[in-house]
Design a protein around this motif. Structure first.
Motif, PDB file in Angstrom:
ATOM      1  N   VAL A  35       0.869  -1.174   0.000  1.00 52.33           N
ATOM      2  CA  VAL A  35       0.000   0.000   0.000  1.00 52.33           C
ATOM      3  C   VAL A  35       0.907   1.227   0.000  1.00 52.33           C
ATOM      4  CG1 VAL A  35      -1.698   1.342   1.294  1.00 52.33           C
ATOM      5  CG2 VAL A  35      -1.869  -1.154   1.235  1.00 52.33           C
ATOM      6  N   ILE A  36       0.672   2.130  -0.962  1.00 47.55           N
ATOM      7  CA  ILE A  36       1.412   3.394  -1.023  1.00 47.55           C
ATOM      8  C   ILE A  36       0.438   4.527  -0.718  1.00 47.55           C
ATOM      9  CG2 ILE A  36       2.765   4.981  -2.434  1.00 47.55           C
ATOM     10  CD1 ILE A  36       3.699   2.578  -4.083  1.00 47.55           C
ATOM     11  N   ASN A  37       0.772   5.298   0.288  1.00 45.09           N
ATOM     12  CA  ASN A  37      -0.041   6.434   0.712  1.00 45.09           C
ATOM     13  C   ASN A  37       0.551   7.705   0.102  1.00 45.09           C
ATOM     14  OD1 ASN A  37      -1.360   8.508   2.015  1.00 45.09           O
ATOM     15  ND2 ASN A  37      -0.993   7.725   4.080  1.00 45.09           N
ATOM     16  N   ASN A  38      -0.165   8.302  -0.851  1.00 51.32           N
ATOM     17  CA  ASN A  38       0.281   9.539  -1.483  1.00 51.32           C
ATOM     18  C   ASN A  38      -0.463  10.760  -0.941  1.00 51.32           C
ATOM     19  OD1 ASN A  38       0.454   7.590  -4.404  1.00 51.32           O
ATOM     20  ND2 ASN A  38       2.236   8.400  -3.360  1.00 51.32           N
ATOM     21  N   ARG A  39      -1.106  10.598   0.187  1.00 50.14           N
ATOM     22  CA  ARG A  39      -1.918  11.672   0.749  1.00 50.14           C
ATOM     23  C   ARG A  39      -1.220  12.308   1.946  1.00 50.14           C
ATOM     24  NH1 ARG A  39      -8.229  11.981   1.722  1.00 50.14           N
ATOM     25  NH2 ARG A  39      -8.304  14.190   1.271  1.00 50.14           N
ATOM     26  N   PRO A  40      -1.118  13.642   1.974  1.00 50.61           N
ATOM     27  CA  PRO A  40      -0.552  14.275   3.166  1.00 50.61           C
ATOM     28  C   PRO A  40      -1.515  14.188   4.348  1.00 50.61           C
ATOM     29  CG  PRO A  40      -1.168  15.934   1.531  1.00 50.61           C
ATOM     30  CD  PRO A  40      -1.442  14.594   0.925  1.00 50.61           C
ATOM     31  N   GLU A  41      -0.970  14.175   5.523  1.00 47.71           N
ATOM     32  CA  GLU A  41      -1.780  14.127   6.741  1.00 47.71           C
ATOM     33  C   GLU A  41      -2.660  15.369   6.832  1.00 47.71           C
ATOM     34  OE1 GLU A  41      -2.059  11.662   8.988  1.00 47.71           O
ATOM     35  OE2 GLU A  41      -0.557  10.453   7.974  1.00 47.71           O
ATOM     36  N   GLY A  42      -3.888  15.180   7.288  1.00 49.65           N
ATOM     37  CA  GLY A  42      -4.772  16.287   7.574  1.00 49.65           C
ATOM     38  C   GLY A  42      -5.266  17.057   6.358  1.00 49.65           C
ATOM     39  N   GLU A  43      -5.196  16.464   5.184  1.00 50.00           N
ATOM     40  CA  GLU A  43      -5.653  17.162   3.986  1.00 50.00           C
ATOM     41  C   GLU A  43      -7.161  17.434   4.042  1.00 50.00           C
ATOM     42  OE1 GLU A  43      -4.494  16.945  -0.620  1.00 50.00           O
ATOM     43  OE2 GLU A  43      -5.287  15.057   0.162  1.00 50.00           O
ATOM     44  N   ASP A  44      -7.909  16.495   4.583  1.00 47.98           N
ATOM     45  CA  ASP A  44      -9.351  16.649   4.755  1.00 47.98           C
ATOM     46  C   ASP A  44      -9.722  16.254   6.182  1.00 47.98           C
ATOM     47  OD1 ASP A  44     -10.307  17.536   2.264  1.00 47.98           O
ATOM     48  OD2 ASP A  44     -10.371  15.501   1.470  1.00 47.98           O
ATOM     49  N   ALA A  57      -2.279  -2.140   7.317  1.00 48.33           N
ATOM     50  CA  ALA A  57      -1.448  -2.858   6.351  1.00 48.33           C
ATOM     51  C   ALA A  57      -0.583  -3.902   7.062  1.00 48.33           C
ATOM     52  CB  ALA A  57      -0.574  -1.882   5.562  1.00 48.33           C
ATOM     53  N   GLN A  58       0.055  -3.499   8.144  1.00 53.45           N
ATOM     54  CA  GLN A  58       0.899  -4.441   8.892  1.00 53.45           C
ATOM     55  C   GLN A  58       0.072  -5.605   9.422  1.00 53.45           C
ATOM     56  OE1 GLN A  58       2.844  -1.860  11.740  1.00 53.45           O
ATOM     57  NE2 GLN A  58       4.466  -1.340  10.281  1.00 53.45           N
ATOM     58  N   ALA A  59      -1.109  -5.315   9.947  1.00 56.44           N
ATOM     59  CA  ALA A  59      -1.974  -6.370  10.479  1.00 56.44           C
ATOM     60  C   ALA A  59      -2.415  -7.333   9.390  1.00 56.44           C
ATOM     61  CB  ALA A  59      -3.194  -5.758  11.162  1.00 56.44           C
ATOM     62  N   ALA A  60      -2.532  -6.824   8.157  1.00 58.46           N
ATOM     63  CA  ALA A  60      -2.964  -7.661   7.029  1.00 58.46           C
ATOM     64  C   ALA A  60      -1.790  -8.313   6.305  1.00 58.46           C
ATOM     65  CB  ALA A  60      -3.769  -6.815   6.046  1.00 58.46           C
ATOM     66  N   GLY A  61      -0.570  -8.059   6.775  1.00 56.49           N
ATOM     67  CA  GLY A  61       0.608  -8.654   6.152  1.00 56.49           C
ATOM     68  C   GLY A  61       1.085  -7.936   4.906  1.00 56.49           C
ATOM     69  N   LEU A  62       0.684  -6.674   4.750  1.00 58.90           N
ATOM     70  CA  LEU A  62       1.098  -5.896   3.580  1.00 58.90           C
ATOM     71  C   LEU A  62       2.211  -4.927   3.945  1.00 58.90           C
ATOM     72  CD1 LEU A  62      -2.376  -4.881   2.080  1.00 58.90           C
ATOM     73  CD2 LEU A  62      -0.971  -6.868   1.547  1.00 58.90           C
ATOM     74  N   SER A  63       3.043  -4.621   2.978  1.00 61.16           N
ATOM     75  CA  SER A  63       4.031  -3.566   3.146  1.00 61.16           C
ATOM     76  C   SER A  63       3.329  -2.225   2.992  1.00 61.16           C
ATOM     77  CB  SER A  63       5.139  -3.702   2.101  1.00 61.16           C
ATOM     78  OG  SER A  63       5.830  -4.920   2.263  1.00 61.16           O
ATOM     79  N   TYR A  64       3.949  -1.180   3.520  1.00 60.79           N
ATOM     80  CA  TYR A  64       3.365   0.155   3.493  1.00 60.79           C
ATOM     81  C   TYR A  64       4.475   1.172   3.252  1.00 60.79           C
ATOM     82  CZ  TYR A  64       1.261   4.499   5.246  1.00 60.79           C
ATOM     83  OH  TYR A  64       0.811   5.783   5.376  1.00 60.79           O
ATOM     84  N   VAL A  65       4.199   2.136   2.374  1.00 61.17           N
ATOM     85  CA  VAL A  65       5.122   3.234   2.114  1.00 61.17           C
ATOM     86  C   VAL A  65       4.310   4.517   2.047  1.00 61.17           C
ATOM     87  CG1 VAL A  65       6.733   4.236   0.438  1.00 61.17           C
ATOM     88  CG2 VAL A  65       6.725   1.776   0.799  1.00 61.17           C
ATOM     89  N   ALA A  66       4.799   5.563   2.681  1.00 62.98           N
ATOM     90  CA  ALA A  66       4.170   6.875   2.584  1.00 62.98           C
ATOM     91  C   ALA A  66       5.028   7.770   1.700  1.00 62.98           C
ATOM     92  CB  ALA A  66       4.006   7.499   3.965  1.00 62.98           C
ATOM     93  N   ILE A  67       4.412   8.278   0.638  1.00 66.26           N
ATOM     94  CA  ILE A  67       5.042   9.257  -0.251  1.00 66.26           C
ATOM     95  C   ILE A  67       4.019  10.378  -0.438  1.00 66.26           C
ATOM     96  CG2 ILE A  67       6.225   9.639  -2.453  1.00 66.26           C
ATOM     97  CD1 ILE A  67       6.395   6.534  -2.724  1.00 66.26           C
ATOM     98  N   PRO A  68       3.828  11.218   0.588  1.00 66.16           N
ATOM     99  CA  PRO A  68       2.788  12.238   0.499  1.00 66.16           C
ATOM    100  C   PRO A  68       3.105  13.299  -0.551  1.00 66.16           C
ATOM    101  CG  PRO A  68       4.044  12.478   2.529  1.00 66.16           C
ATOM    102  CD  PRO A  68       4.541  11.240   1.857  1.00 66.16           C
TER     103      PRO A  68
END
Length: 137
Positions: A35-44, A57-68
């Motif tokens: 899962v890649i998160n391209n959203r900045p914190e607090g945008e909405d 993501a971690q609980a579901a066994g998926l990798s996670y990357v934040a690129i806001p």
């Protein structure tokens, strides 16, 4: 059932608008690896935090990357981070932002740098309602 439509651009990449932690569980069941998160914190107001999506993501066994990416535009470091994330992914990727557009733009820039033909990227994005033509014109 997902609360946000997933728009599959090809067999390795799907874009979506804002997802919820429950969508991450569905993504894992569908075979996504990252899962890649391209959203900045607090945008909405009321959007889930990156930490909430990462925990799901971690609980579901998926990798996670934040690129806001905010509305000021994309930077070289964000394209490089997307390219690295796509190259490192061990399976299909689900990337999200508010509408999926920023995720799709980053994907298109990264895939072009990895050698994909711009015309192919335009066609894949068009098929899912995203216009990346201005990126290559």
């Amino acid at each position: 059932m997902t609360t946000t439509p997933f728009r599959t651009l090809d067999d390795t990449f799907t874009a979506a608008g804002q997802i919820q932690p429950s969508d991450v569980t569905e993504a894992a069941a569908a075979g996504y690896a990252l899962v890649i998160n391209n959203r900045p914190e607090g945008e909405d107001p009321g959007q889930p935090t990156g930490a909430e999506i990462e925990a799901a993501a971690q609980a579901a066994g998926l990798s996670y990357v934040a690129i806001p990416v905010d509305h000021s535009g994309m930077r070289r470091d964000q394209v490089d981070a997307m390219k690295a994330a796509l190259e490192a992914a061990t399976g299909p990727v689900l990337a999200f932002c508010r509408s999926g557009t920023r995720s799709t733009f980053l994907w298109a820039f990264a895939r072009a740098e990895l050698g994909d033909a711009p015309a192919d990227l335009v066609a894949k994005a068009d098929a899912q309602g995203y216009n990346v033509r201005p990126l290559f014109g």
